[in-house]
Design a protein around this motif. Structure first.
Motif, PDB file in Angstrom:
ATOM      1  N   ILE A 186     -36.435 -31.268  30.674  1.00  0.00           N
ATOM      2  CA  ILE A 186     -35.531 -31.151  29.113  1.00  0.00           C
ATOM      3  C   ILE A 186     -37.089 -31.121  28.319  1.00  0.00           C
ATOM      4  N   PHE A 198     -33.203 -28.437  21.145  1.00  0.00           N
ATOM      5  CA  PHE A 198     -33.709 -28.043  22.553  1.00  0.00           C
ATOM      6  C   PHE A 198     -34.604 -27.017  22.503  1.00  0.00           C
ATOM      7  N   VAL A 201     -33.911 -26.207  28.711  1.00  0.00           N
ATOM      8  CA  VAL A 201     -33.385 -27.398  29.635  1.00  0.00           C
ATOM      9  C   VAL A 201     -33.279 -26.455  30.850  1.00  0.00           C
ATOM     10  N   ASN A 216     -23.912 -34.141  30.119  1.00  0.00           N
ATOM     11  CA  ASN A 216     -23.990 -34.675  28.928  1.00  0.00           C
ATOM     12  C   ASN A 216     -24.579 -35.864  28.908  1.00  0.00           C
ATOM     13  N   LEU A 219     -28.460 -35.110  29.482  1.00  0.00           N
ATOM     14  CA  LEU A 219     -28.870 -34.678  27.934  1.00  0.00           C
ATOM     15  C   LEU A 219     -29.263 -35.647  27.058  1.00  0.00           C
ATOM     16  N   GLU A 223     -32.848 -37.143  25.671  1.00  0.00           N
ATOM     17  CA  GLU A 223     -33.188 -37.192  24.321  1.00  0.00           C
ATOM     18  C   GLU A 223     -33.753 -38.648  23.863  1.00  0.00           C
TER      19      GLU A 223
END
Length: 442
Positions: A186, A198, A201, A216, A219, A223
């Motif tokens: 990522i 972003f 990815v 999800n 991600l 983050e």
């Protein structure tokens, strides 16, 4: 072997700035046992497809040294292996996403990422370290006076995540990566307002598919890790982190303090507004255009070529309908002598003495020109409408103000206080239109 850590915990991160002396910027980035030397080198000139466009370029190269892994890896030859090519393209894309290359001038930045030791996450470590090296190089160029503006408009970092033994896991080392059911890289940016976005990815189900819920969670996990890496970048850079989100300089083609103050109030959130004097420039540009727009452009373009910065210039005057728009661009020298307000006003009264009151309509007009390297010029025009009286009224203002009756104010500009006059100013209206254009560019 790696130490035990939580699934949401980064490996130990160290970013060591100025690791080598020759490159404009260099860092050694250590993520667990992975170590990557990242250097930033700067050369004048750009690839052929960018020549003459007033913009710069950034590219990256990636290599894994032979002793980076337990099993010796052959050096890349003239033709790099496919994995190295893919990774260096990713690094270049990621770092360009953090830059406004038009602020760089026609020069190229090379980011070289050499893996000294590999234990997973070499491409993401290269992006994180490459960004820090870029910041150091830009800081050095600005300190040396070779670059006026920082091109770094966003912060960028990258991390790997994956599903290992059924658990969503952050920052995979090799032993985890090699058996992961899902492997994902990522890349994210953060802007001056703190908003994350972003860039890329790369997610692969190595041993089957993965659910939306798992995506999800990965991600979110990524983050969180990237935010920690950005903090590590900032701490490693110290004072030199000020090149991130640094406002570009805007040079005003004037030394008038009133104009400077007004522009700082209107554009200060976008630009570091300064005067020609503050830039050490003292020139008189010949204004030989036939319109306000042409004169403003002449001044702004000349100043941009001298400074390499964004520049703003304006030209304004009085346009009388019964005189076919005169005095127009000759407003300040209408009588033949520059700046003789009394002689200009007397000539205006004489030329209008046989014109009936309803036909004495006029407007103050102002054109504003913004020139920026790598961008098409922007010009806007503002007007303040009214009519020319037959006698002076008021003691304030300058130029034609005692004769110009403003429809907006119901009095002459010479009768109005400066704040009221500025509230309907033709120049302020032109700048408001310019701000609208800049807003639409976002």
């Amino acid at each position: 072997m790696g130490t035990m850590r939580r699934n949401d915990e980064l490996r130990e991160v160290r970013i060591l700035p100025d690791y080598t002396e020759m490159a404009a910027g260099s860092v050694l980035v250590c993520c667990g046992r992975t170590r990557v030397l990242c250097t930033a080198s700067v050369q004048d000139g750009v690839p052929p497809f960018l020549k003459g466009k007033g913009t710069g370029w950034l590219t990256a190269e990636y290599a894994m040294l032979p002793g980076a892994t337990p099993q010796r890896k052959a050096r890349d030859g003239v033709k790099k292996d496919g994995r190295s090519v893919e990774i260096q393209r990713l690094i270049g894309r990621s770092l360009r996403a953090a830059c406004d290359l038009t602020r760089m001038g026609e020069r190229t930045v090379y980011i070289d990422c050499d893996v000294l030791q590999a234990d997973g996450g070499t491409r993401t470590a290269s992006i994180t370290g490459g960004f820090a090296a870029l910041c150091l190089a830009v800081s050095k160029l600005i300190a040396e006076g070779k670059m006026q503006d920082s091109p770094i408009v966003k912060q960028v970092a990258a991390i790997s995540v994956g599903v290992v033994d059924g658990q969503c896991t952050l920052d995979l080392e090799y032993t985890q990566d090699s058996r992961a059911e899902v492997d994902m890289n990522i890349v994210m940016t953060r802007d001056a307002k703190g908003e994350m976005g972003f860039v890329e990815v790369q997610g692969t189900g190595e041993h089957g598919s993965y659910s939306r819920d798992e995506l999800n969670r990965l991600l979110d996990l990524g983050e969180g890790g990237i935010r920690q890496l950005m903090q590590a970048q900032t701490e490693a850079l110290g004072e030199r982190a000020d090149v991130i989100f640094k406002k570009p300089r805007l040079v005003l083609a004037s030394n008038n303090f009133g104009k400077l103050k007004e522009l700082r109030a209107l554009l200060g959130d976008r630009y570091d507004v300064c005067s020609m004097r503050e830039m050490g420039i003292n020139i008189d540009v010949e204004e030989n255009g036939e319109t306000f727009e042409e004169n403003a452009l002449i001044k702004a373009e000349t100043l941009m070529k001298l400074t390499g910065c964004a520049t703003l210039a304006d030209d304004s005057g009085l346009c009388v309908d019964a005189l076919n728009g005169r005095p127009g661009v000759y407003s300040a020298r209408y009588c033949g002598v520059h700046g003789d307000d009394e002689a200009n006003n007397q000539l205006l009264l004489k030329e209008l003495e046989n014109v009936d009151d309803p036909d004495r309509t006029a407007h103050y007009g102002a054109a504003v020109a913004l020139c920026r390297p790598g961008h098409a010029p922007v010009t806007t025009y503002g007007m303040c409408c009214g009519r020319i009286l037959r006698e002076y009224r008021g003691e304030g203002g300058f130029g034609y103000d005692p004769l110009f009756y403003s429809d907006d104010l119901g009095m002459t500009f010479a009768e109005a206080d400066p704040e009221a006059k500025n509230g309907v100013s033709h120049r302020a209206r032109a700048i408001e239109k310019l701000i609208d254009v800049l807003e639409a560019e976002k």
